[in-house]
Design an enzyme around this catalytic site. Structure first.
Site, PDB file in Angstrom:
ATOM      1  N   TYR A  37       0.864  -1.182   0.000  1.00 40.02           N
ATOM      2  CA  TYR A  37       0.000   0.000   0.000  1.00 40.02           C
ATOM      3  C   TYR A  37       0.901   1.232   0.000  1.00 40.02           C
ATOM      4  O   TYR A  37       0.818   2.112   0.852  1.00 40.02           O
ATOM      5  CB  TYR A  37      -0.976  -0.011   1.185  1.00 40.02           C
ATOM      6  CG  TYR A  37      -2.265   0.709   0.852  1.00 40.02           C
ATOM      7  CD1 TYR A  37      -3.182   0.151  -0.026  1.00 40.02           C
ATOM      8  CD2 TYR A  37      -2.533   1.962   1.382  1.00 40.02           C
ATOM      9  CE1 TYR A  37      -4.350   0.827  -0.359  1.00 40.02           C
ATOM     10  CE2 TYR A  37      -3.683   2.649   1.051  1.00 40.02           C
ATOM     11  CZ  TYR A  37      -4.587   2.082   0.189  1.00 40.02           C
ATOM     12  OH  TYR A  37      -5.734   2.745  -0.149  1.00 40.02           O
ATOM     13  N   HIS A  58       3.143   4.511  -0.378  1.00 37.65           N
ATOM     14  CA  HIS A  58       2.910   5.959  -0.434  1.00 37.65           C
ATOM     15  C   HIS A  58       4.251   6.662  -0.612  1.00 37.65           C
ATOM     16  O   HIS A  58       5.297   5.997  -0.726  1.00 37.65           O
ATOM     17  CB  HIS A  58       2.167   6.430   0.826  1.00 37.65           C
ATOM     18  CG  HIS A  58       2.802   5.972   2.114  1.00 37.65           C
ATOM     19  ND1 HIS A  58       4.060   6.376   2.503  1.00 37.65           N
ATOM     20  CD2 HIS A  58       2.371   5.127   3.088  1.00 37.65           C
ATOM     21  CE1 HIS A  58       4.368   5.836   3.668  1.00 37.65           C
ATOM     22  NE2 HIS A  58       3.369   5.052   4.047  1.00 37.65           N
ATOM     23  N   GLU A  59       4.239   7.968  -0.566  1.00 39.86           N
ATOM     24  CA  GLU A  59       5.475   8.739  -0.831  1.00 39.86           C
ATOM     25  C   GLU A  59       6.594   8.430   0.164  1.00 39.86           C
ATOM     26  O   GLU A  59       7.764   8.588  -0.161  1.00 39.86           O
ATOM     27  CB  GLU A  59       5.175  10.241  -0.837  1.00 39.86           C
ATOM     28  CG  GLU A  59       4.560  10.720  -2.143  1.00 39.86           C
ATOM     29  CD  GLU A  59       5.478  10.467  -3.346  1.00 39.86           C
ATOM     30  OE1 GLU A  59       6.650  10.884  -3.306  1.00 39.86           O
ATOM     31  OE2 GLU A  59       5.016   9.837  -4.319  1.00 39.86           O
ATOM     32  N   HIS A  81       7.307   5.418   1.337  1.00 40.75           N
ATOM     33  CA  HIS A  81       7.970   4.245   0.739  1.00 40.75           C
ATOM     34  C   HIS A  81       8.752   4.653  -0.513  1.00 40.75           C
ATOM     35  O   HIS A  81       9.887   4.205  -0.719  1.00 40.75           O
ATOM     36  CB  HIS A  81       6.942   3.189   0.324  1.00 40.75           C
ATOM     37  CG  HIS A  81       6.094   2.648   1.441  1.00 40.75           C
ATOM     38  ND1 HIS A  81       4.738   2.869   1.525  1.00 40.75           N
ATOM     39  CD2 HIS A  81       6.416   1.888   2.515  1.00 40.75           C
ATOM     40  CE1 HIS A  81       4.253   2.256   2.589  1.00 40.75           C
ATOM     41  NE2 HIS A  81       5.240   1.660   3.214  1.00 40.75           N
ATOM     42  N   GLN A 135       4.207  -9.796  13.100  1.00 41.20           N
ATOM     43  CA  GLN A 135       4.418  -8.534  13.813  1.00 41.20           C
ATOM     44  C   GLN A 135       3.109  -7.889  14.252  1.00 41.20           C
ATOM     45  O   GLN A 135       3.108  -6.781  14.772  1.00 41.20           O
ATOM     46  CB  GLN A 135       5.270  -7.575  12.988  1.00 41.20           C
ATOM     47  CG  GLN A 135       4.599  -6.994  11.765  1.00 41.20           C
ATOM     48  CD  GLN A 135       5.574  -6.179  10.936  1.00 41.20           C
ATOM     49  OE1 GLN A 135       6.474  -6.717  10.314  1.00 41.20           O
ATOM     50  NE2 GLN A 135       5.390  -4.867  10.911  1.00 41.20           N
TER      51      GLN A 135
HETATM   52  P1  AMP Z   1       5.629  -0.257   6.233  1.00 39.46           P
HETATM   53  O1  AMP Z   1       5.115  -0.625   4.885  1.00 39.46           O
HETATM   54  O2  AMP Z   1       4.726   0.649   7.007  1.00 39.46           O
HETATM   55  O3  AMP Z   1       6.120  -1.458   7.023  1.00 39.46           O
HETATM   56  O4  AMP Z   1       6.928   0.623   5.981  1.00 39.46           O
HETATM   57  C1  AMP Z   1       7.981   0.156   5.184  1.00 39.46           C
HETATM   58  C2  AMP Z   1       9.158   1.093   5.325  1.00 39.46           C
HETATM   59  O5  AMP Z   1       8.771   2.404   4.922  1.00 39.46           O
HETATM   60  C3  AMP Z   1       9.649   1.197   6.782  1.00 39.46           C
HETATM   61  O6  AMP Z   1      11.059   1.267   6.810  1.00 39.46           O
HETATM   62  C4  AMP Z   1       9.035   2.501   7.228  1.00 39.46           C
HETATM   63  O7  AMP Z   1       9.766   3.141   8.262  1.00 39.46           O
HETATM   64  C5  AMP Z   1       9.076   3.320   5.955  1.00 39.46           C
HETATM   65  N1  AMP Z   1       8.082   4.394   6.013  1.00 39.46           N
HETATM   66  C6  AMP Z   1       6.760   4.265   6.316  1.00 39.46           C
HETATM   67  N2  AMP Z   1       6.182   5.488   6.346  1.00 39.46           N
HETATM   68  C7  AMP Z   1       7.157   6.394   6.062  1.00 39.46           C
HETATM   69  C8  AMP Z   1       7.199   7.811   5.956  1.00 39.46           C
HETATM   70  N3  AMP Z   1       6.111   8.562   6.135  1.00 39.46           N
HETATM   71  N4  AMP Z   1       8.378   8.399   5.658  1.00 39.46           N
HETATM   72  C9  AMP Z   1       9.499   7.642   5.490  1.00 39.46           C
HETATM   73  N5  AMP Z   1       9.518   6.305   5.574  1.00 39.46           N
HETATM   74  C10 AMP Z   1       8.372   5.680   5.855  1.00 39.46           C
END
Ligand code: AMP
Length: 287
Positions: free
Chosen positions: A32, A34-35, A37, A61
């Site tokens: 999913y 976003h910017e 990622h 997790q």
């Molecule tokens: P997630 O899909 O939420 O597990 O995030 C995957 C990676 O993207 C992790 O390393 C998060 O820390 C990073 N991430 C998620 N949201 C952000 C954000 N707003 N800014 C920078 N990195 C992000």
């Protein structure tokens, strides 16, 4: 771009790149995209010759009462975005591929996962570090990219890499925010209109704390009291924790010296959001 679902396909595809000595970057995600990622993916694209993005909603997790079943997914949209960014491989395994029946081996990072999110999400970081080390073993990247948004996670991953002598460079990149400061998150889509407006309280509080430090405040207790007051004024939001911790050990800071982060978690309605900020750039000369 290749979209692969099995570890053997992933290994086979990567072995060709590896034998020609190409630098491999890995961006682990739950999809999913976003910017936030995409900022990690773009950094990987700039710095590595092969970019692998993993998309896997990791069940280990999530706690039993958490949002695993509702977690948003859009593999087609994510693949389209990754293709546009020049990603080489999207690895999107099924749960059974990552955790075949009989799975029972976990990696636990001890001290830095005890407090903050670790206290309120028992088992969460064990799931994170286990899936991350599995991905590291599958991809064997030269560099792996994480967001500062999940600060405690980045500290745990760095600790694991140091403690287990993994030959992987960990890059942690700044949090990407909406225009009003809300940290981008796949979970923001759960927020109703009024909740979305109230959710800016996390960022506003971080800014307030940084402002206090910039004008000379050095005592965590006084800052944390002010944080609680700001949250108390937001009826739709409930602060779960606020802490000021050392950047590397996550031990509570006794005084702010510039190597600390303020970490927050709050429920906005039913949605749990986290955010954090460093004090490094606001300590200035008042030290
Ligand atoms: P997630 O899909 O939420 O597990 O995030 C995957 C990676 O993207 C992790 O390393 C998060 O820390 C990073 N991430 C998620 N949201 C952000 C954000 N707003 N800014 C920078 N990195 C992000």
């Amino acid at each position: 771009m290749e979209v692969l679902e099995t570890v053997s396909d992933l290994r086979e595809t990567l072995s060709a790149f590896r034998s020609s000595g190409k630098k491999i970057g890995l961006v682990p995600t739950m999809g999913y995209l976003h910017e936030g990622h995409y900022s990690l993916i773009r950094a990987a694209r700039r710095e590595c010759e092969v970019v692998v993005v993993s998309i896997f909603v990791n069940p280990t997790q999530f706690g039993p009462a958490e949002d695993l079943d509702q977690y948003p997914q859009d593999l087609a949209g994510d693949c389209q975005g990754c293709r546009k960014e020049g990603v080489d491989i999207v690895f999107a395994p099924a749960v059974e591929e990552m955790y075949p029946s009989g799975f029972q081996t976990y990696v636990t990072v001890e001290e830095v996962t005890k407090d903050y999110c670790g206290r309120y999400r028992p088992g969460h970081f064990r799931g994170v570090t286990t899936v991350v080390i599995k991905l590291f073993n599958m991809v064997a990247p030269d560099v792996a990219y994480f967001g500062e948004k999940d600060f405690q996670q980045s500290v745990a991953v760095r600790r694991m890499v140091a403690d287990l002598d993994l030959p992987i460079e960990i890059r942690v990149l700044p949090t990407v925010r909406e225009r009003d400061g809300l940290a981008m998150s796949s979970r923001n889509r759960y927020l109703s209109g009024p909740e979305r407006a109230a959710a800016t309280v996390l960022f506003r509080t971080l800014q307030m704390a940084r402002e206090k430090v910039s004008i000379g405040e050095r005592f965590p207790r006084r800052i944390l009291d002010a944080v609680q007051e700001v949250f108390d004024a937001e009826p739709l939001v409930r602060l779960q924790y606020a802490g000021i911790a050392d950047d590397d050990t996550l031990e509570p800071a006794e005084r702010i010296e510039g190597h600390e982060h303020l970490l927050l978690a709050a429920f906005v309605g039913e949605t749990r959001l986290i955010d954090n900020a460093s004090f490094a750039d606001v300590v200035g000369d008042n030290r």
